[in-house]
Scaffold this motif. Structure first.
Motif, PDB file in Angstrom:
ATOM      1  N   ASN A  15      54.881 -22.336 -23.673  1.00 50.12           N
ATOM      2  CA  ASN A  15      54.426 -23.605 -24.260  1.00 50.12           C
ATOM      3  C   ASN A  15      55.532 -24.623 -24.435  1.00 50.12           C
ATOM      4  OD1 ASN A  15      55.854 -22.742 -26.502  1.00 50.12           O
ATOM      5  ND2 ASN A  15      54.061 -22.335 -27.767  1.00 50.12           N
ATOM      6  N   ARG A  51      54.496 -28.099 -23.023  1.00 54.34           N
ATOM      7  CA  ARG A  51      53.489 -28.698 -23.894  1.00 54.34           C
ATOM      8  C   ARG A  51      54.129 -29.212 -25.187  1.00 54.34           C
ATOM      9  NH1 ARG A  51      48.049 -28.894 -25.242  1.00 54.34           N
ATOM     10  NH2 ARG A  51      47.392 -27.718 -23.400  1.00 54.34           N
ATOM     11  N   GLN A  52      55.013 -28.440 -25.756  1.00 59.46           N
ATOM     12  CA  GLN A  52      55.658 -28.875 -26.986  1.00 59.46           C
ATOM     13  C   GLN A  52      56.378 -30.194 -26.795  1.00 59.46           C
ATOM     14  OE1 GLN A  52      58.268 -26.073 -29.043  1.00 59.46           O
ATOM     15  NE2 GLN A  52      59.512 -27.760 -29.843  1.00 59.46           N
ATOM     16  N   TYR A  87      53.883 -32.999 -26.286  1.00 57.88           N
ATOM     17  CA  TYR A  87      53.187 -33.217 -27.559  1.00 57.88           C
ATOM     18  C   TYR A  87      54.072 -34.002 -28.517  1.00 57.88           C
ATOM     19  CZ  TYR A  87      51.092 -32.214 -32.117  1.00 57.88           C
ATOM     20  OH  TYR A  87      50.549 -32.330 -33.380  1.00 57.88           O
ATOM     21  N   GLU A 132      49.839 -38.806 -21.902  1.00 58.70           N
ATOM     22  CA  GLU A 132      48.661 -37.951 -21.731  1.00 58.70           C
ATOM     23  C   GLU A 132      48.287 -37.815 -20.253  1.00 58.70           C
ATOM     24  OE1 GLU A 132      45.909 -39.946 -24.269  1.00 58.70           O
ATOM     25  OE2 GLU A 132      46.528 -38.843 -26.067  1.00 58.70           O
ATOM     26  N   ALA A 177      50.750 -35.502 -18.705  1.00 55.77           N
ATOM     27  CA  ALA A 177      50.465 -34.125 -19.117  1.00 55.77           C
ATOM     28  C   ALA A 177      49.348 -33.522 -18.263  1.00 55.77           C
ATOM     29  CB  ALA A 177      50.080 -34.092 -20.593  1.00 55.77           C
ATOM     30  N   ILE A 237      48.261 -29.907 -18.185  1.00 55.04           N
ATOM     31  CA  ILE A 237      47.976 -29.856 -19.615  1.00 55.04           C
ATOM     32  C   ILE A 237      46.801 -30.790 -19.883  1.00 55.04           C
ATOM     33  CG2 ILE A 237      48.889 -30.241 -21.937  1.00 55.04           C
ATOM     34  CD1 ILE A 237      51.694 -29.777 -20.786  1.00 55.04           C
ATOM     35  N   LEU A 250      46.292 -32.416 -24.422  1.00 53.75           N
ATOM     36  CA  LEU A 250      47.579 -32.514 -25.092  1.00 53.75           C
ATOM     37  C   LEU A 250      47.411 -32.566 -26.610  1.00 53.75           C
ATOM     38  CD1 LEU A 250      50.642 -32.700 -24.625  1.00 53.75           C
ATOM     39  CD2 LEU A 250      50.403 -35.189 -24.673  1.00 53.75           C
TER      40      LEU A 250
END
Length: 486
Positions: free
Chosen positions: A310, A313-314, A317, A467, A470, A475, A478
């Protein structure tokens, strides 16, 4: 300089929802990239020595790109926190000099040191939104950055809890007794001994009584103790605490316009300011250690252990949550929509424009993979932009690059207007009605407000770009924090 001591840390909740609740309370200010740093042999060892939580779906090439991104990100975090620590130590030295010899020159030097210290720290806030990602580890000193930062950067604060305020002040804490003037105070049902002011006491009292406005630690407590309450409303001018507030001679010690025959109040102000500076240095010392290369049981080692799971993603985000949920919404839109200087981020010193711009720069640092240190060195070498390009997402990278250029241009306006023309954020967010008695036309004020509005809009568009990027890398949700919506 005072020797750094290990101080027990009070972990505080700092979710965005809680932050908004604090923002909407009446709080306190009475104001109506040099050399490339690609992956070295040492950091290659670090990458190879960690195991992914779930890497079965990643190709060797994808893993290599992820390795470079995570190392660059971690190195930038370490450099930014190291700069924050070093500048906090310089601030501490300036504070101690000022308290020992309270002169206007020394006060000005302490204020300048505060301003310098805020530059790198404000760029670290991109790393903050990690609460839902980090792995629980009882051996790690700090659970997450988000749980840690409340003792370092909480705002707004109810300054009446700390020191004197104007007669017109309206805050949650309304007692005449405060930390500076009393040996004991009562907050709600809590009676607190304040006879000896230490870093430990300030940490214990932070958010006393369960109120997020009861801030006694961090940058903003130091800011208040240096500048004092800003009573200029939406007019020109910051807080103007007199040097005599720290003069420890009977009959010369003041609390604003009040002359105190007993100089102990001024002595206690010095004790508070030094304790707050020491605690800040202690906290930043602990966080800088969390990002050192080859460390174990740290936030850095945790990120490396789950980098293929992750980590990406982290990072994305965090970019979106700071851009939209925190900066555009909580820090800017709340104040802009309401015209409330109570919600200005650095309302005592009127340095909000720099905090805003450096928050935005922090996001851009991660995108570009480049953090410029206080000494002028470039740390990083690989950013989200590079990752997008290397994974075949040039279009998404180009879109984000354009979005970031727009953000940079918008925030440069805020900085230039404030630094060169003296028009600060509290003056920019005011409504036309609030400044009508200052001889400022509605047309002119709408232009000023447009500078803030353009900055908010640029961040909203940037988040849409994040976004989109992502989704391009797989992803789909998000779920970056959107903050409050008006």
């Amino acid at each position: 300089m005072t020797t750094t001591t290990v101080t027990s840390r009070k972990i505080l909740p700092t979710t965005l929802a809680a932050a908004l609740a604090g923002l909407l309370m009446v709080s306190g200010c009475t104001k109506q990239t040099a050399e490339d740093a690609d992956t070295s042999a040492d950091t290659q060892t670090e990458v190879q020595s960690t195991e992914a939580a779930d890497d079965t779906q990643l190709s060797a090439a994808d893993k290599a790109h992820t390795d470079r991104l995570m190392i660059s990100y971690a190195n930038m975090a370490h450099a930014a926190y190291k700069d924050s620590l070093d500048t906090a130590k310089a601030l501490q030295t300036a504070v101690e000099t000022y308290v020992a010899t309270p002169t206007q020159a020394n006060l000005d030097a302490a204020k300048a040191a505060y301003k310098a210290a805020r530059q790198p720290y404000s760029q670290t806030e991109i790393f903050r939104f990690d609460e839902g990602f980090v792995t629980a580890n009882d051996k790690r000193e700090i659970g997450s950055i988000d749980s840690w930062e409340g003792q370092v950067n909480a705002w707004p604060l109810d300054e009446a809890l700390i020191d004197y305020v104007s007669d017109s002040y309206e805050g949650e804490y309304s007692s005449q007794d405060n930390i500076i003037n009393s040996d004991s105070i009562t907050v709600g049902s809590v009676k607190q001994d304040t006879s000896t002011i230490t870093p430990e006491l300030l940490a214990e009292m932070n958010e006393i009584g369960g109120s997020e406005a009861n801030v006694t630690t961090g940058y903003h407590a130091i800011e208040f103790m240096l500048w004092g309450q800003d009573t200029n409303g939406v007019g020109e001018g910051a807080g103007n605490r007199p040097v005599s507030d720290y003069v420890t001679k009977a009959g010369e010690c003041t609390s604003g316009d009040t002359v105190n025959e007993d100089a102990s109040i001024c002595e206690r102000r010095g004790e508070f300011l030094k304790a707050a500076a020491q605690l800040l240095v202690d906290d930043l010392t602990a966080m800088e250690a969390e990002w050192q290369p080859e460390s174990e049981n740290t936030l850095r080692s945790d990120l490396m252990a789950r980098k293929y799971d992750n980590g990406l993603r982290q990072i994305m985000y965090q970019m979106g949550s700071l851009a939209l949920g925190e900066l555009a919404s909580e820090r800017m839109q709340v104040a802009f929509v309401t015209g409330s200087t109570e919600d200005e981020h650095e309302c005592f010193s009127d340095l909000t424009h720099l905090s805003y711009a450096n928050n935005a720069r922090g996001i851009q640092n991660v995108f570009n993979g480049s953090y410029k240190t206080v000494a002028g060195k470039t740390v990083g070498g690989y950013g989200v932009k590079d990752y997008l390009i290397d994974t075949g997402n040039q279009e998404a990278a180009d879109k984000l690059a354009t979005d970031f250029a727009n953000v940079e241009a918008a925030f440069n306006v805020l900085v230039e207007k404030a630094e060169k023309e003296g028009i600060k954020v509290d003056q920019m967010i005011a409504t036309a009605g609030q400044v009508s008695d200052q001889g400022i036309s509605a047309e002119e004020q709408n232009v000023r407000r447009s500078w803030i509005e353009n900055s908010i809009t640029s961040l909203q568009e940037l988040t849409a770009g994040i976004e989109n990027a992502a989704k391009a890398v797989g992803i789909d949700n998000l779920d970056a924090d959107a903050g409050s919506q008006f």
